[in-house]
Design a protein around this motif. Sequence first.
Motif, PDB file in Angstrom:
ATOM      1  N   ILE A 170      -4.979  -2.940  -3.666  1.00 23.61           N
ATOM      2  CA  ILE A 170      -4.927  -3.449  -2.294  1.00 23.61           C
ATOM      3  C   ILE A 170      -6.332  -3.865  -1.873  1.00 23.61           C
ATOM      4  O   ILE A 170      -7.294  -3.179  -2.214  1.00 23.61           O
ATOM      5  N   TYR A 203      -2.991  13.111   7.200  1.00 23.90           N
ATOM      6  CA  TYR A 203      -1.854  12.273   7.592  1.00 23.90           C
ATOM      7  C   TYR A 203      -1.224  12.896   8.822  1.00 23.90           C
ATOM      8  O   TYR A 203      -1.117  14.120   8.904  1.00 23.90           O
ATOM      9  N   GLN A 225      -7.953  13.428   2.714  1.00 18.53           N
ATOM     10  CA  GLN A 225      -7.154  12.464   3.468  1.00 18.53           C
ATOM     11  C   GLN A 225      -6.153  13.236   4.313  1.00 18.53           C
ATOM     12  O   GLN A 225      -5.397  14.074   3.804  1.00 18.53           O
ATOM     13  N   ILE A 239      11.958  11.760   3.808  1.00 15.97           N
ATOM     14  CA  ILE A 239      12.066  11.656   2.348  1.00 15.97           C
ATOM     15  C   ILE A 239      12.889  12.831   1.827  1.00 15.97           C
ATOM     16  O   ILE A 239      12.646  13.985   2.212  1.00 15.97           O
ATOM     17  N   MET A 260       6.321  14.955   4.510  1.00 16.41           N
ATOM     18  CA  MET A 260       7.277  14.023   3.887  1.00 16.41           C
ATOM     19  C   MET A 260       8.682  14.222   4.437  1.00 16.41           C
ATOM     20  O   MET A 260       9.438  13.266   4.602  1.00 16.41           O
ATOM     21  N   ARG A 315      -9.778   9.471   6.304  1.00 17.83           N
ATOM     22  CA  ARG A 315     -10.433   9.856   5.049  1.00 17.83           C
ATOM     23  C   ARG A 315     -11.858  10.270   5.359  1.00 17.83           C
ATOM     24  O   ARG A 315     -12.565   9.557   6.077  1.00 17.83           O
TER      25      ARG A 315
HETATM   26  C1  MYR Z   1      -5.340   2.602   1.056  1.00 23.20           C
HETATM   27  O1  MYR Z   1      -6.397   2.538   1.697  1.00 23.20           O
HETATM   28  O2  MYR Z   1      -5.184   3.416   0.145  1.00 23.20           O
HETATM   29  C2  MYR Z   1      -4.246   1.680   1.381  1.00 23.20           C
HETATM   30  C3  MYR Z   1      -3.657   1.874   2.688  1.00 23.20           C
HETATM   31  C4  MYR Z   1      -3.104   3.210   2.981  1.00 23.20           C
HETATM   32  C5  MYR Z   1      -2.238   3.166   4.182  1.00 23.20           C
HETATM   33  C6  MYR Z   1      -1.739   4.414   4.758  1.00 23.20           C
HETATM   34  C7  MYR Z   1      -1.346   5.449   3.808  1.00 23.20           C
HETATM   35  C8  MYR Z   1      -0.336   6.350   4.378  1.00 23.20           C
HETATM   36  C9  MYR Z   1       0.333   7.055   3.256  1.00 23.20           C
HETATM   37  C10 MYR Z   1       1.339   8.017   3.724  1.00 23.20           C
HETATM   38  C11 MYR Z   1       2.010   8.705   2.584  1.00 23.20           C
HETATM   39  C12 MYR Z   1       3.318   9.163   3.049  1.00 23.20           C
HETATM   40  C13 MYR Z   1       4.201   9.704   2.020  1.00 23.20           C
HETATM   41  C14 MYR Z   1       5.457  10.120   2.679  1.00 23.20           C
END
Ligand code: MYR
Length: 131
Positions: free
Chosen positions: A60, A117, A115, A23, A18, A106
Amino acid sequence: TFNGTWKVDRNDNYEKFMEKMGINMVKRKLAAHDGLKITIQQNGDKFHVKESSNFRTLEIDFTLGVNFEYSLADGTELSGSWAMEGDMMKGTFTRKDNGNLLTTTRTVQNDELIQSYSYEGVDAKRIFKKS
Ligand code: MYR
């Protein structure tokens, strides 16, 4: 495999991730304990995801391989798509504000949804348990 409701159990390097995302510290502290819960319903190529956390709830719909827009809790907008690679979901998203890539995966392993990132060389994980 992905279907069900998953509640975040623990994070790995999420605060560093983050931070790389830009952030601020107060928000990072809150976000590290956001109680994120996601409910995934997969039907072939189509997914319906309900997300709820201390920050917000949203739903979504997306289709594998088809671009969609997604906003993070802090308002940062992403655009991209999910694809399936074997048993793994692979997401490729671009930040609209700076064009940088954010990738995510995932997988389900031992009844946990993991998950991952990745952003600008920083990797993190959030691990969810079925609830
Ligand atoms: C889903 O499938 O849940 C919807 C799409 C998710 C898109 C990507 C998620 C990335 C989230 C990053 C979190 C970052 C926090 C700083």
